[in-house]
Design a protein around this motif. Structure first.
Motif, PDB file in Angstrom:
ATOM      1  N   LEU A 198      66.779  99.935   1.503  1.00  0.00           N
ATOM      2  CA  LEU A 198      65.338  99.989   1.749  1.00  0.00           C
ATOM      3  C   LEU A 198      64.854  98.837   2.612  1.00  0.00           C
ATOM      4  O   LEU A 198      63.911  98.997   3.383  1.00  0.00           O
ATOM      5  CB  LEU A 198      64.582 100.017   0.424  1.00  0.00           C
ATOM      6  CG  LEU A 198      64.641 101.350  -0.318  1.00  0.00           C
ATOM      7  CD1 LEU A 198      63.897 101.262  -1.634  1.00  0.00           C
ATOM      8  CD2 LEU A 198      64.086 102.473   0.534  1.00  0.00           C
ATOM      9  N   SER A 199      65.492  97.693   2.515  1.00  0.00           N
ATOM     10  CA  SER A 199      65.108  96.552   3.334  1.00  0.00           C
ATOM     11  C   SER A 199      65.336  96.855   4.814  1.00  0.00           C
ATOM     12  O   SER A 199      64.463  96.590   5.649  1.00  0.00           O
ATOM     13  CB  SER A 199      65.904  95.315   2.911  1.00  0.00           C
ATOM     14  OG  SER A 199      65.609  94.238   3.769  1.00  0.00           O
ATOM     15  N   ALA A 200      66.489  97.426   5.136  1.00  0.00           N
ATOM     16  CA  ALA A 200      66.765  97.784   6.527  1.00  0.00           C
ATOM     17  C   ALA A 200      65.776  98.845   7.013  1.00  0.00           C
ATOM     18  O   ALA A 200      65.232  98.742   8.119  1.00  0.00           O
ATOM     19  CB  ALA A 200      68.202  98.283   6.669  1.00  0.00           C
ATOM     20  N   LEU A 201      65.530  99.837   6.187  1.00  0.00           N
ATOM     21  CA  LEU A 201      64.590 100.898   6.543  1.00  0.00           C
ATOM     22  C   LEU A 201      63.172 100.346   6.700  1.00  0.00           C
ATOM     23  O   LEU A 201      62.451 100.713   7.635  1.00  0.00           O
ATOM     24  CB  LEU A 201      64.630 101.999   5.487  1.00  0.00           C
ATOM     25  CG  LEU A 201      64.036 103.350   5.849  1.00  0.00           C
ATOM     26  CD1 LEU A 201      64.639 103.917   7.120  1.00  0.00           C
ATOM     27  CD2 LEU A 201      64.228 104.322   4.692  1.00  0.00           C
ATOM     28  N   ALA A 202      62.784  99.443   5.821  1.00  0.00           N
ATOM     29  CA  ALA A 202      61.452  98.828   5.904  1.00  0.00           C
ATOM     30  C   ALA A 202      61.308  98.013   7.189  1.00  0.00           C
ATOM     31  O   ALA A 202      60.264  98.064   7.852  1.00  0.00           O
ATOM     32  CB  ALA A 202      61.198  97.943   4.686  1.00  0.00           C
ATOM     33  N   LYS A 203      62.347  97.272   7.560  1.00  0.00           N
ATOM     34  CA  LYS A 203      62.303  96.493   8.806  1.00  0.00           C
ATOM     35  C   LYS A 203      62.170  97.413  10.012  1.00  0.00           C
ATOM     36  O   LYS A 203      61.447  97.114  10.965  1.00  0.00           O
ATOM     37  CB  LYS A 203      63.551  95.616   8.935  1.00  0.00           C
ATOM     38  CG  LYS A 203      63.571  94.457   7.975  1.00  0.00           C
ATOM     39  CD  LYS A 203      64.879  93.697   8.051  1.00  0.00           C
ATOM     40  CE  LYS A 203      64.914  92.611   6.987  1.00  0.00           C
ATOM     41  NZ  LYS A 203      66.229  91.926   6.941  1.00  0.00           N
ATOM     42  N   PHE A 204      62.880  98.531   9.966  1.00  0.00           N
ATOM     43  CA  PHE A 204      62.807  99.485  11.067  1.00  0.00           C
ATOM     44  C   PHE A 204      61.403 100.085  11.163  1.00  0.00           C
ATOM     45  O   PHE A 204      60.804 100.129  12.245  1.00  0.00           O
ATOM     46  CB  PHE A 204      63.864 100.579  10.885  1.00  0.00           C
ATOM     47  CG  PHE A 204      63.935 101.553  12.021  1.00  0.00           C
ATOM     48  CD1 PHE A 204      64.021 101.120  13.334  1.00  0.00           C
ATOM     49  CD2 PHE A 204      63.931 102.914  11.782  1.00  0.00           C
ATOM     50  CE1 PHE A 204      64.099 102.019  14.391  1.00  0.00           C
ATOM     51  CE2 PHE A 204      64.016 103.822  12.822  1.00  0.00           C
ATOM     52  CZ  PHE A 204      64.095 103.375  14.132  1.00  0.00           C
ATOM     53  N   CYS A 205      60.872 100.534  10.055  1.00  0.00           N
ATOM     54  CA  CYS A 205      59.527 101.128  10.050  1.00  0.00           C
ATOM     55  C   CYS A 205      58.465 100.115  10.453  1.00  0.00           C
ATOM     56  O   CYS A 205      57.516 100.452  11.176  1.00  0.00           O
ATOM     57  CB  CYS A 205      59.228 101.737   8.685  1.00  0.00           C
ATOM     58  SG  CYS A 205      60.258 103.182   8.326  1.00  0.00           S
ATOM     59  N   ALA A 206      58.628  98.868  10.029  1.00  0.00           N
ATOM     60  CA  ALA A 206      57.683  97.821  10.430  1.00  0.00           C
ATOM     61  C   ALA A 206      57.728  97.605  11.941  1.00  0.00           C
ATOM     62  O   ALA A 206      56.685  97.436  12.583  1.00  0.00           O
ATOM     63  CB  ALA A 206      57.988  96.522   9.687  1.00  0.00           C
ATOM     64  N   ALA A 207      58.925  97.646  12.514  1.00  0.00           N
ATOM     65  CA  ALA A 207      59.052  97.486  13.969  1.00  0.00           C
ATOM     66  C   ALA A 207      58.381  98.658  14.695  1.00  0.00           C
ATOM     67  O   ALA A 207      57.719  98.458  15.713  1.00  0.00           O
ATOM     68  CB  ALA A 207      60.527  97.395  14.355  1.00  0.00           C
ATOM     69  N   ILE A 208      58.545  99.861  14.165  1.00  0.00           N
ATOM     70  CA  ILE A 208      57.883 101.022  14.761  1.00  0.00           C
ATOM     71  C   ILE A 208      56.370 100.844  14.694  1.00  0.00           C
ATOM     72  O   ILE A 208      55.659 101.048  15.678  1.00  0.00           O
ATOM     73  CB  ILE A 208      58.294 102.324  14.030  1.00  0.00           C
ATOM     74  CG1 ILE A 208      59.763 102.649  14.302  1.00  0.00           C
ATOM     75  CG2 ILE A 208      57.400 103.490  14.460  1.00  0.00           C
ATOM     76  CD1 ILE A 208      60.319 103.769  13.435  1.00  0.00           C
ATOM     77  N   ASN A 209      55.873 100.441  13.545  1.00  0.00           N
ATOM     78  CA  ASN A 209      54.426 100.290  13.368  1.00  0.00           C
ATOM     79  C   ASN A 209      53.849  99.156  14.210  1.00  0.00           C
ATOM     80  O   ASN A 209      52.690  99.220  14.609  1.00  0.00           O
ATOM     81  CB  ASN A 209      54.097 100.105  11.893  1.00  0.00           C
ATOM     82  CG  ASN A 209      54.221 101.408  11.133  1.00  0.00           C
ATOM     83  OD1 ASN A 209      53.924 102.471  11.654  1.00  0.00           O
ATOM     84  ND2 ASN A 209      54.681 101.332   9.902  1.00  0.00           N
ATOM     85  N   ARG A 210      54.637  98.133  14.499  1.00  0.00           N
ATOM     86  CA  ARG A 210      54.160  97.039  15.359  1.00  0.00           C
ATOM     87  C   ARG A 210      54.003  97.482  16.806  1.00  0.00           C
ATOM     88  O   ARG A 210      53.200  96.924  17.545  1.00  0.00           O
ATOM     89  CB  ARG A 210      55.132  95.852  15.317  1.00  0.00           C
ATOM     90  CG  ARG A 210      54.945  94.945  14.130  1.00  0.00           C
ATOM     91  CD  ARG A 210      55.690  93.627  14.305  1.00  0.00           C
ATOM     92  NE  ARG A 210      57.120  93.796  14.508  1.00  0.00           N
ATOM     93  CZ  ARG A 210      58.024  93.892  13.539  1.00  0.00           C
ATOM     94  NH1 ARG A 210      57.648  93.835  12.284  1.00  0.00           N
ATOM     95  NH2 ARG A 210      59.303  94.029  13.817  1.00  0.00           N
ATOM     96  N   THR A 211      54.794  98.467  17.220  1.00  0.00           N
ATOM     97  CA  THR A 211      54.757  98.888  18.624  1.00  0.00           C
ATOM     98  C   THR A 211      53.774 100.014  18.880  1.00  0.00           C
ATOM     99  O   THR A 211      53.560 100.384  20.016  1.00  0.00           O
ATOM    100  CB  THR A 211      56.153  99.324  19.111  1.00  0.00           C
ATOM    101  OG1 THR A 211      56.602 100.421  18.322  1.00  0.00           O
ATOM    102  CG2 THR A 211      57.141  98.172  19.030  1.00  0.00           C
ATOM    103  N   ARG A 212      53.206 100.557  17.831  1.00  0.00           N
ATOM    104  CA  ARG A 212      52.258 101.664  17.977  1.00  0.00           C
ATOM    105  C   ARG A 212      51.063 101.435  17.069  1.00  0.00           C
ATOM    106  O   ARG A 212      51.167 100.794  16.031  1.00  0.00           O
ATOM    107  CB  ARG A 212      52.926 102.978  17.602  1.00  0.00           C
ATOM    108  CG  ARG A 212      54.009 103.349  18.564  1.00  0.00           C
ATOM    109  CD  ARG A 212      54.567 104.695  18.207  1.00  0.00           C
ATOM    110  NE  ARG A 212      55.483 105.167  19.214  1.00  0.00           N
ATOM    111  CZ  ARG A 212      56.764 104.838  19.268  1.00  0.00           C
ATOM    112  NH1 ARG A 212      57.276 104.042  18.381  1.00  0.00           N
ATOM    113  NH2 ARG A 212      57.533 105.314  20.225  1.00  0.00           N
TER     114      ARG A 212
END
Length: 190
Positions: free
Chosen positions: A167-181
């Motif tokens: 979940l930590s890896a997935l959360a980091k990925f989703c956070a990166a997506i949300n930062r760019t959009r």
């Protein structure tokens, strides 16, 4: 009701008992409600890439694959190493996307189900960056399942869920997506 973040997962291995697929299934099955992970089932069925079949000659299955890539918010790629390289089916799928507009700046997370495979991971990263994917290095997930029995794999994955590594890896990925959009209607509920 809030629209989920949609992640499209590409598995480089086409084996039924693929450890990389099992890792993608664990990500899918343990993702929070606000995140949908869909595993691509088309890679092994795509025709061999041929530039003469692009544009108006593009096969329908390739168009369907590209539409899935376009529609998702991010891509997860899980890839084994074959003879120090990328599996042909995965490379073929990526080749179909090279001259299209679905890929540029699309966030991508790399997952790997082995303690080895550095050659393939380096090649995969190079290919993805060359294609202008936005590789999220903070979200790379590497969990060693290769060579383990099904029960041992299940145990390792359960431990990775329990200690929140998955979940930590997935959360980091989703956070990166949300930062760019800018998506005011999305939240991750971690």
């Amino acid at each position: 009701m809030e629209k989920p973040l949609v992640l499209y997962a590409l598995c480089g291995s086409q084996r039924k008992a693929s450890t990389n697929r099992r890792l993608l299934e664990a990500l899918r099955d343990n993702a929070p409600v606000a995140v949908c992970v869909e595993i691509c089932e088309m890679i092994g069925e795509l025709p061999i890439f041929n530039p003469d079949r692009e544009g108006e000659n593009t096969p329908a299955l390739v168009e369907e694959f590209a539409a899935k890539v376009r529609a998702c918010d991010g891509i997860i790629v899980a890839c084994p190493e074959y003879a120090h390289g990328l599996p042909g089916g995965l490379k073929n799928a990526l080749d179909w996307l090279v001259s299209r507009d679905e890929v540029p700046f699309k966030p991508v997370m790399i997952a790997h189900a082995s303690h080895r495979g550095d050659f393939a991971l380096e090649q995969l990263t190079e290919v993805l960056k060359t294609m202008s994917f936005d590789v999220v290095n903070d979200a790379v997930l590497r969990i060693s399942l290769l060579g383990k029995s099904e029960d041992a794999q299940a145990s390792v994955l359960a431990e990775s869920v329990e200690n929140r590594r998955l979940l930590s890896a997935l959360a980091k990925f989703c956070a990166a997506i949300n930062r760019t959009r800018i998506w005011p209607d999305r939240s991750s509920h971690w």
